[in-house]
Scaffold this motif. Sequence first.
Motif, mmCIF file in Angstrom:
data_model
loop_
_atom_site.group_PDB
_atom_site.id
_atom_site.type_symbol
_atom_site.label_atom_id
_atom_site.label_comp_id
_atom_site.label_asym_id
_atom_site.label_seq_id
_atom_site.Cartn_x
_atom_site.Cartn_y
_atom_site.Cartn_z
ATOM 1 N N SER A 10 0.735 -1.224 0.096
ATOM 2 C CA SER A 10 -0.087 -0.063 -0.057
ATOM 3 C C SER A 10 1.030 0.989 -0.112
ATOM 4 O O SER A 10 2.051 1.231 -0.011
ATOM 5 C CB SER A 10 -0.935 -0.027 1.058
ATOM 6 N N ALA A 11 0.071 2.298 0.257
ATOM 7 C CA ALA A 11 1.047 3.669 -0.059
ATOM 8 C C ALA A 11 2.022 3.784 1.198
ATOM 9 O O ALA A 11 2.740 4.404 1.050
ATOM 10 C CB ALA A 11 0.046 4.808 -0.115
ATOM 11 N N GLU A 12 1.245 3.289 2.376
ATOM 12 C CA GLU A 12 2.067 3.488 3.653
ATOM 13 C C GLU A 12 3.079 2.355 3.792
ATOM 14 O O GLU A 12 4.088 2.438 4.723
ATOM 15 C CB GLU A 12 1.125 3.444 4.836
ATOM 16 N N GLU A 51 -0.831 4.812 -4.542
ATOM 17 C CA GLU A 51 -2.045 5.660 -4.322
ATOM 18 C C GLU A 51 -2.965 5.137 -3.800
ATOM 19 O O GLU A 51 -4.249 5.794 -3.310
ATOM 20 C CB GLU A 51 -2.482 6.305 -5.817
ATOM 21 N N ILE A 52 -2.776 3.825 -3.125
ATOM 22 C CA ILE A 52 -3.946 3.205 -2.621
ATOM 23 C C ILE A 52 -3.660 2.968 -1.027
ATOM 24 O O ILE A 52 -2.503 2.577 -0.781
ATOM 25 C CB ILE A 52 -4.265 1.959 -3.191
ATOM 26 N N SER A 53 -4.537 3.764 -0.036
ATOM 27 C CA SER A 53 -4.191 3.556 1.354
ATOM 28 C C SER A 53 -4.297 2.062 1.779
ATOM 29 O O SER A 53 -4.926 1.213 1.197
ATOM 30 C CB SER A 53 -5.050 4.551 2.088
ATOM 31 N N THR A 54 -4.010 1.822 2.951
ATOM 32 C CA THR A 54 -3.847 0.680 3.430
ATOM 33 C C THR A 54 -5.362 0.295 3.721
ATOM 34 O O THR A 54 -5.530 -1.220 3.532
ATOM 35 C CB THR A 54 -3.065 0.655 4.956
ATOM 36 N N THR A 55 -6.252 0.912 4.481
ATOM 37 C CA THR A 55 -7.389 0.570 4.665
ATOM 38 C C THR A 55 -8.319 0.002 3.898
ATOM 39 O O THR A 55 -8.816 -0.923 3.499
ATOM 40 C CB THR A 55 -8.234 1.425 5.527
ATOM 41 N N ILE A 56 -7.831 0.905 2.590
ATOM 42 C CA ILE A 56 -8.725 0.472 1.232
ATOM 43 C C ILE A 56 -8.062 -0.799 0.548
ATOM 44 O O ILE A 56 -8.747 -1.538 0.152
ATOM 45 C CB ILE A 56 -8.393 1.748 0.193
ATOM 46 N N LEU A 57 -6.768 -0.833 0.349
ATOM 47 C CA LEU A 57 -6.051 -2.140 0.092
ATOM 48 C C LEU A 57 -6.581 -3.436 0.743
ATOM 49 O O LEU A 57 -6.714 -4.530 0.346
ATOM 50 C CB LEU A 57 -4.794 -1.831 0.111
ATOM 51 N N GLU A 58 -6.643 -3.271 2.207
ATOM 52 C CA GLU A 58 -7.090 -4.294 3.024
ATOM 53 C C GLU A 58 -8.606 -4.630 2.232
ATOM 54 O O GLU A 58 -9.037 -5.877 2.290
ATOM 55 C CB GLU A 58 -6.997 -3.851 4.494
ATOM 56 N N THR A 85 -16.460 4.029 0.717
ATOM 57 C CA THR A 85 -16.911 3.599 -0.471
ATOM 58 C C THR A 85 -16.423 4.401 -1.572
ATOM 59 O O THR A 85 -16.146 4.049 -2.549
ATOM 60 C CB THR A 85 -18.400 3.814 -0.342
ATOM 61 N N LEU A 86 -16.389 5.874 -1.463
ATOM 62 C CA LEU A 86 -15.733 6.533 -2.517
ATOM 63 C C LEU A 86 -14.354 6.098 -2.854
ATOM 64 O O LEU A 86 -14.067 6.121 -3.923
ATOM 65 C CB LEU A 86 -16.043 8.091 -2.100
ATOM 66 N N GLU A 87 -13.498 6.134 -1.850
ATOM 67 C CA GLU A 87 -12.011 5.715 -2.218
ATOM 68 C C GLU A 87 -11.937 4.370 -2.773
ATOM 69 O O GLU A 87 -11.399 4.063 -3.548
ATOM 70 C CB GLU A 87 -11.032 5.869 -0.825
ATOM 71 N N MET A 90 -12.860 4.266 -6.341
ATOM 72 C CA MET A 90 -11.859 4.691 -7.243
ATOM 73 C C MET A 90 -10.711 3.948 -7.283
ATOM 74 O O MET A 90 -10.195 3.617 -8.431
ATOM 75 C CB MET A 90 -11.194 5.969 -6.661
ATOM 76 N N ALA A 91 -10.461 3.140 -6.068
ATOM 77 C CA ALA A 91 -9.333 2.091 -6.105
ATOM 78 C C ALA A 91 -10.012 0.919 -7.352
ATOM 79 O O ALA A 91 -9.072 0.515 -8.015
ATOM 80 C CB ALA A 91 -9.097 1.579 -4.822
ATOM 81 N N ALA A 92 -11.190 0.574 -6.977
ATOM 82 C CA ALA A 92 -11.842 -0.506 -7.903
ATOM 83 C C ALA A 92 -11.943 -0.251 -9.398
ATOM 84 O O ALA A 92 -11.505 -1.062 -10.055
ATOM 85 C CB ALA A 92 -13.152 -0.979 -7.269
ATOM 86 N N ASN A 93 -12.064 0.940 -9.464
ATOM 87 C CA ASN A 93 -12.105 1.496 -10.837
ATOM 88 C C ASN A 93 -10.548 1.450 -11.420
ATOM 89 O O ASN A 93 -10.507 0.692 -12.658
ATOM 90 C CB ASN A 93 -12.390 2.910 -11.018
ATOM 91 N N TYR A 94 -9.433 1.873 -10.590
ATOM 92 C CA TYR A 94 -8.345 1.847 -11.034
ATOM 93 C C TYR A 94 -7.991 0.129 -11.128
ATOM 94 O O TYR A 94 -7.103 -0.211 -12.450
ATOM 95 C CB TYR A 94 -7.210 2.019 -10.126
ATOM 96 N N LEU A 95 -8.278 -0.582 -10.325
ATOM 97 C CA LEU A 95 -8.011 -2.244 -10.436
ATOM 98 C C LEU A 95 -8.693 -2.867 -11.571
ATOM 99 O O LEU A 95 -8.444 -4.225 -11.553
ATOM 100 C CB LEU A 95 -7.927 -2.513 -9.241
#
Lengths: 97, 816
Positions: A10-12, A51-58, A85-87, A90-95
Amino acid sequence: MRKDTVKLISAEGFEFVIDKRAAMVSQTIRNMLTSPGIFAETQLGEVRFPEISTTILEKICQYFYWSLQYASGKETEFHIEPELTLELMMAANYLHT
Amino acid sequence: MRALRSRVIPSSSAETPIKKSEQSTEIDTAAPASDGVEVVGTPSQSSVPAPDSGAPRSASVMPQPRRSLRLASAASRRGGGASAEGLPLPLKSCPWKGVGSGEGASPCEGEKVEAFTLGRRGGMSDRQNIGKRKLEDDASLIDSKGSKSLRSRKSVTKRAAHSDAENLVNAFDIEENQWIMLSKITDLDGGDTENREKGSCNDEVGSFRSRKILRREDKGKDKIGDNEVIGLGAESSGSKPGGIGDQPKYGAEEIGKAKIVCDNMLSDCSSVIDLDMEINNLRQKSESIGQEFLNVAVAQRKSHRVKAVGESSSSDIIRRNFRNIARRSASRFAHFNPDDEGGNNSQVKAERNASAAPRPADPEPEDWPGPFSTAMKIIRDRGTNVSTLQSNSFFNKWKSPIIWAPRRDRHTQAKRLIPSLLELCLNVLAANANAITSLDGVPDMPRHKLSQLLCDSRKMNKHFFDLLVGGSPTEIRVKDSSWLTEEELSESFKRCDTRNIMVLQLDQCGRCLPDYAISSISCSASCFPALSTISITGACRLTDDGLATLISSAPSLRSINISQCSLLTASSIVTLANKVGSLLRELYIDDCQSIDAMLILPALKRLENLQVLSVAGISSVSDDFVVEFVAQLGHNLRELVLSDCTNLTDASIKTIAEVCPGLLALNLVNLTKLTDSAVGYLANGCQALEKLILCRNTFSDEGIAAFLEASGELLQELSLNNVKKVSTDTAISLAKKSRKLQSLDLSWCRNMTDEAFGLIVDSCSCLKELKVFGCTQITDTFLNGHSNAEVKIVGLKMAPLLEHCRVLIPDNPLKY
């Protein structure tokens, strides 16, 4: 174990080690890992997402496993916290997942 | 003669013997014709050709009650009772028989009697067949036929043919009251034997019949019974240019159906021809004797018919017809290839072609016989081959010859149903739209999807609209702005930085967009510098002036959609042409009732780079408009939407096909005046078509199939909604050619069987969506048995509604 796992970073800098099968649910990751040619991703078996944060990647990794479970017949509900959800979208859209 | 017949026989597989008999029957019938039964055509074969020339003549003469003989083309095919052709018919029917007729024809010339004699001998079996076929014919005939079979050489086979013929006949029974079974003719054939059985005099009868037939040919000297074998049927159906021409057409069309020969040639000619036409439409596969002319057939049938009528009045015509038949059949005999029905047909066709004007046999694209006609020929051949292979009853023919078996395993189903994370997120967001504080950083596609979801669920409100409009957006798409008021609109746009907007879609904006509100959007001239695509459908309060203001604020406009703006008139288009004439690529003016097509023509011609024109629903669009417009701008045109412009005819399509080689999408919904010729023009001219939308058009199955064969390879989206005649030929062509098809609409096509659907879905691997509203004939055999995992089948009961209504969000501001 190493052979069929990939590492998503992730980003962190948090590293998530998941099955390759799970990661392949994402078209983007699938293309990264299976593209012909010498790329760091294919070599090391790890992909960075600055560009993807940890919580989102999890949450994304959780979705991968949920998706495999769904395909095998066990259909449950995948709950998404509204704040994410919003983030997540966006991550899902990218992936492409 | 016998020898001739035997030659003929080998042609058809199972039918051979039958054919022979048929032929003989034909001849026989010609002779006996005692019952006035005009064996017009063998049901199976394309008896049409043969009877054509002969029938009319005899038919006309008879004053008796008109009983059209049904040319059981099917029977002929089977080799069964085709013989019913009747006196004059036998000769004619020969061609369609594929073999027999030739035989008959040759003797016809000058040896009628001989032919008849032959007929008698050979006709027995045919008669038997025919007997079965005939509808109204007395059972005695049938019985006699049965007995005949004993005597006839091919009794057994004939019997089989009989049933087929019967079925065939029965099938047609309903269609035409007047149609008389050819069986009668067979009776004639069996003149000697059958007649005998019937109790009529034996050979005398036969000769009597033959005499009668002759007489009939001479124009109704003698009506033999009620049923007059009138080759008319054949004639009518296949009236091709010239006598010869008639035959082939008839043959092709008559395949598989009994031809009804009208006694009253003159009057019946037309009716028969009409019937023929209908039958042709119904008939899926017919032995294609005159296939190549089918294209013309429809259009020219009437002319032929007239010809036939005119000709029938003299025995000369009869003789000429016989001569033609002989000529035709001779070639067939010469090159008869028992294994290759199609080859035989093409040969006959080639011969016919020689006599007729065009030569469709050549595959190279010519003026008239182009790829379309070749394709039609292929389809007819296909039908012929199929039918010859089947020695089943007539009804089998109507069942799909498609061989497709559903797969047992259905493992692949579940995979595609996994909801994607994006979908899940969007759903959550749509449910909580009011809690979203900002859409910064969100790319355009998710924005559009979210906007669409909200509009569909009627949850769209000012809050979200502000989010969309806020910041410096590049694309704003609101597919339903009916909730928006003028004040809200002006307020939202005040905060909007319009410098980067490329796409602005405010559909259904009637409430919020009167003339004076335009100023709230376009605060200054050229305040939309980057705007390339604007869509303000339903702006029912907007007038020409308001639109002019809007256009002047968007100097780089390339696509404008002002559909359903009922106050706009032709001067709007003039303004468009003036301000952005050379830039404009797409113009949509659907349902703009105040715009007159002819008035905007000069302005339209100034839009030099126009690629997309949509004039759906404008009733003033006429052939003249289309022809003139397309002549000027056709070379650039990529998409043309002409739905509901009901005044258009084939002439427009012809011009479009000639001048628009690069046409990618065409919409012909509700253009009921178009005929198969239009499809032919398209097949020959617009070979790059990717999207074809048809609905409620009256095209035939063969026409569509031939189009697909000729130009269907690049098709990605095809709609045959309510094109009711579509059936197995189309299915086969789709499966063969349209590998790139992604979306297919076969709603209300009730002639498509499960097998047809299965074949299509399994062969078109790219197919993502199949719409089958109203197809009540679909069963689980198809639904559970097809092996295409990606396809979504929409429109059956217990399936989610409105799935098909989801509109794809375009990727780019411009379509092409």
